[in-house]
Design a protein around this motif. Structure first.
Motif, mmCIF file in Angstrom:
data_model
loop_
_atom_site.group_PDB
_atom_site.id
_atom_site.type_symbol
_atom_site.label_atom_id
_atom_site.label_comp_id
_atom_site.label_asym_id
_atom_site.label_seq_id
_atom_site.Cartn_x
_atom_site.Cartn_y
_atom_site.Cartn_z
ATOM 1 N N LEU A 132 0.719 -1.238 0.115
ATOM 2 C CA LEU A 132 -0.285 0.038 0.192
ATOM 3 C C LEU A 132 0.733 1.061 0.156
ATOM 4 N N GLU A 133 1.635 1.246 0.507
ATOM 5 C CA GLU A 133 3.105 2.919 0.183
ATOM 6 C C GLU A 133 3.715 2.235 -0.609
ATOM 7 N N THR A 134 3.673 1.306 -1.636
ATOM 8 C CA THR A 134 4.226 1.611 -2.982
ATOM 9 C C THR A 134 3.137 2.478 -3.353
ATOM 10 N N GLU A 135 2.171 2.028 -3.768
ATOM 11 C CA GLU A 135 0.456 2.288 -4.091
ATOM 12 C C GLU A 135 0.549 4.205 -3.645
ATOM 13 N N LEU A 136 1.220 4.201 -3.076
ATOM 14 C CA LEU A 136 1.050 5.857 -1.911
ATOM 15 C C LEU A 136 1.764 6.234 -3.551
ATOM 16 N N MET A 137 3.222 5.913 -3.495
ATOM 17 C CA MET A 137 3.453 6.467 -4.376
ATOM 18 C C MET A 137 3.502 6.433 -5.473
ATOM 19 N N ASN A 138 2.677 5.738 -5.920
ATOM 20 C CA ASN A 138 2.484 5.487 -7.711
ATOM 21 C C ASN A 138 1.052 6.727 -6.881
ATOM 22 N N MET A 139 0.600 6.957 -6.737
ATOM 23 C CA MET A 139 -0.388 7.717 -6.773
ATOM 24 C C MET A 139 -0.426 9.144 -6.474
ATOM 25 N N ASP A 140 0.541 9.188 -5.390
ATOM 26 C CA ASP A 140 0.826 10.766 -5.236
ATOM 27 C C ASP A 140 1.596 11.841 -6.442
ATOM 28 N N GLU A 141 2.258 10.507 -7.276
ATOM 29 C CA GLU A 141 2.713 11.177 -8.475
ATOM 30 C C GLU A 141 1.828 11.032 -9.279
ATOM 31 N N ARG A 142 0.960 10.606 -9.334
ATOM 32 C CA ARG A 142 -0.248 11.066 -10.370
ATOM 33 C C ARG A 142 -0.971 12.112 -10.094
ATOM 34 N N HIS A 143 -1.218 12.197 -9.208
ATOM 35 C CA HIS A 143 -1.832 13.286 -8.063
ATOM 36 C C HIS A 143 -0.450 15.064 -8.554
ATOM 37 N N ARG A 144 0.049 14.097 -8.200
ATOM 38 C CA ARG A 144 1.391 15.562 -8.714
ATOM 39 C C ARG A 144 1.355 16.115 -10.060
ATOM 40 N N SER A 145 1.023 15.430 -10.946
ATOM 41 C CA SER A 145 0.482 15.317 -11.953
ATOM 42 C C SER A 145 -0.279 15.862 -12.712
ATOM 43 N N VAL A 146 -1.772 15.834 -12.117
ATOM 44 C CA VAL A 146 -2.739 16.749 -12.104
ATOM 45 C C VAL A 146 -2.404 18.333 -11.641
ATOM 46 N N ALA A 147 -1.945 18.273 -10.138
ATOM 47 C CA ALA A 147 -1.017 20.006 -9.928
ATOM 48 C C ALA A 147 -0.362 20.834 -10.713
ATOM 49 N N GLY A 148 0.616 19.434 -11.431
ATOM 50 C CA GLY A 148 0.977 20.296 -12.817
ATOM 51 C C GLY A 148 0.441 20.577 -14.040
ATOM 52 N N VAL A 149 -0.159 20.584 -13.870
ATOM 53 C CA VAL A 149 -0.964 20.707 -15.436
ATOM 54 C C VAL A 149 -1.374 22.167 -14.778
ATOM 55 N N PHE A 150 -2.509 22.131 -14.293
ATOM 56 C CA PHE A 150 -2.765 23.557 -12.770
ATOM 57 C C PHE A 150 -1.636 24.627 -13.210
ATOM 58 N N GLU A 151 -0.430 23.809 -12.521
ATOM 59 C CA GLU A 151 0.372 25.058 -11.937
ATOM 60 C C GLU A 151 0.473 24.895 -13.385
ATOM 61 N N THR A 152 1.123 25.221 -14.581
ATOM 62 C CA THR A 152 1.452 25.338 -15.469
ATOM 63 C C THR A 152 0.268 26.353 -16.297
ATOM 64 N N TRP A 153 -0.947 25.806 -15.521
ATOM 65 C CA TRP A 153 -2.118 26.536 -16.911
ATOM 66 C C TRP A 153 -2.112 28.106 -16.035
ATOM 67 N N ALA A 154 -1.534 28.117 -14.675
ATOM 68 C CA ALA A 154 -1.170 29.492 -13.664
ATOM 69 C C ALA A 154 -0.199 29.515 -13.891
ATOM 70 N N ALA A 155 0.544 28.872 -14.398
ATOM 71 C CA ALA A 155 1.980 29.860 -14.884
ATOM 72 C C ALA A 155 1.685 30.881 -16.480
ATOM 73 N N LEU A 156 1.096 30.073 -17.224
ATOM 74 C CA LEU A 156 1.090 30.687 -18.240
ATOM 75 C C LEU A 156 -0.024 31.482 -18.867
ATOM 76 N N GLY A 157 -1.074 32.073 -17.551
ATOM 77 C CA GLY A 157 -2.041 32.966 -17.802
ATOM 78 C C GLY A 157 -1.691 34.351 -17.451
ATOM 79 N N PRO A 158 -1.127 34.512 -16.417
ATOM 80 C CA PRO A 158 -0.136 36.098 -16.679
ATOM 81 C C PRO A 158 0.233 36.857 -17.907
ATOM 82 N N ALA A 159 1.625 35.640 -18.700
ATOM 83 C CA ALA A 159 1.767 35.291 -19.242
ATOM 84 C C ALA A 159 0.312 36.304 -20.973
ATOM 85 N N TRP A 160 0.189 36.202 -20.816
ATOM 86 C CA TRP A 160 -1.252 35.813 -21.797
ATOM 87 C C TRP A 160 -1.735 37.651 -21.552
#
Length: 160
Positions: A132-160
């Motif tokens: 389950l700890e291994t599964e949690l690490m994998n899940m955390d990686e996936r969730h960070r990926s999702v958060a990363g998309v929104f962080e990228t969007w937040a960074a792109l907004g002011p440029a536009w």
């Protein structure tokens, strides 16, 4: 935990978003009334900012990753697992660990389902923990990926 409390917790994200938006509008209107709202809304600017940053976001990801990451938005509005854990512990206490197998088949949460089935199968506690700890690490990686998309969007907004 009572069902009504779980429902209230499910609403917390929605209430927070709506309350934040209401406070911004209220703050704008407080000084000069409805006419002040026009100073804060420029439709062409909104289209350029949202559309341009969204286009940049799409361009910086594969289409599959982009669409899959937006499915992750639902995680913020997902209900509490605490009530489900309490329910499962009551079943185990009253009917025994083997009764959890039937209950686990109806679980939507794959992580919890995997843990329950490992316990029912008699897997050693340390091995269950490791899996389950291994599964949690994998899940955390996936969730960070999702958060990363929104962080990228937040960074792109002011440029536009």
């Amino acid at each position: 935990m009572k069902e009504w409390m779980v429902s209230l917790m499910d609403l917390a994200s929605i209430i927070g978003i709506v309350l934040g938006a209401v406070m911004v509008v209220f703050g704008i209107l407080w000084g000069n009334g409805v006419s002040a709202l026009q100073n804060f809304v420029d439709v062409p600017s909104i289209i350029i900012t949202l559309g341009g940053s969204l286009a940049g976001l799409i361009a910086s990801n594969t289409l599959k990753d982009f669409l899959n990451n937006f499915k992750g938005v639902g995680l913020a509005f997902k209900g509490s697992t605490i009530a489900k854990i309490i329910e499962l512990s009551n079943v185990a206490r009253k009917e025994g660990l083997l009764a959890l197998e039937e209950v686990a088949q109806n679980l939507d949460d794959e992580f919890m389902k995997k843990g329950i089935l490992l316990i029912v199968d008699g897997t050693e506690p340390e091995l269950v923990r490791g899996i389950l700890e291994t599964e949690l690490m994998n899940m955390d990686e996936r969730h960070r990926s999702v958060a990363g998309v929104f962080e990228t969007w937040a960074a792109l907004g002011p440029a536009w």
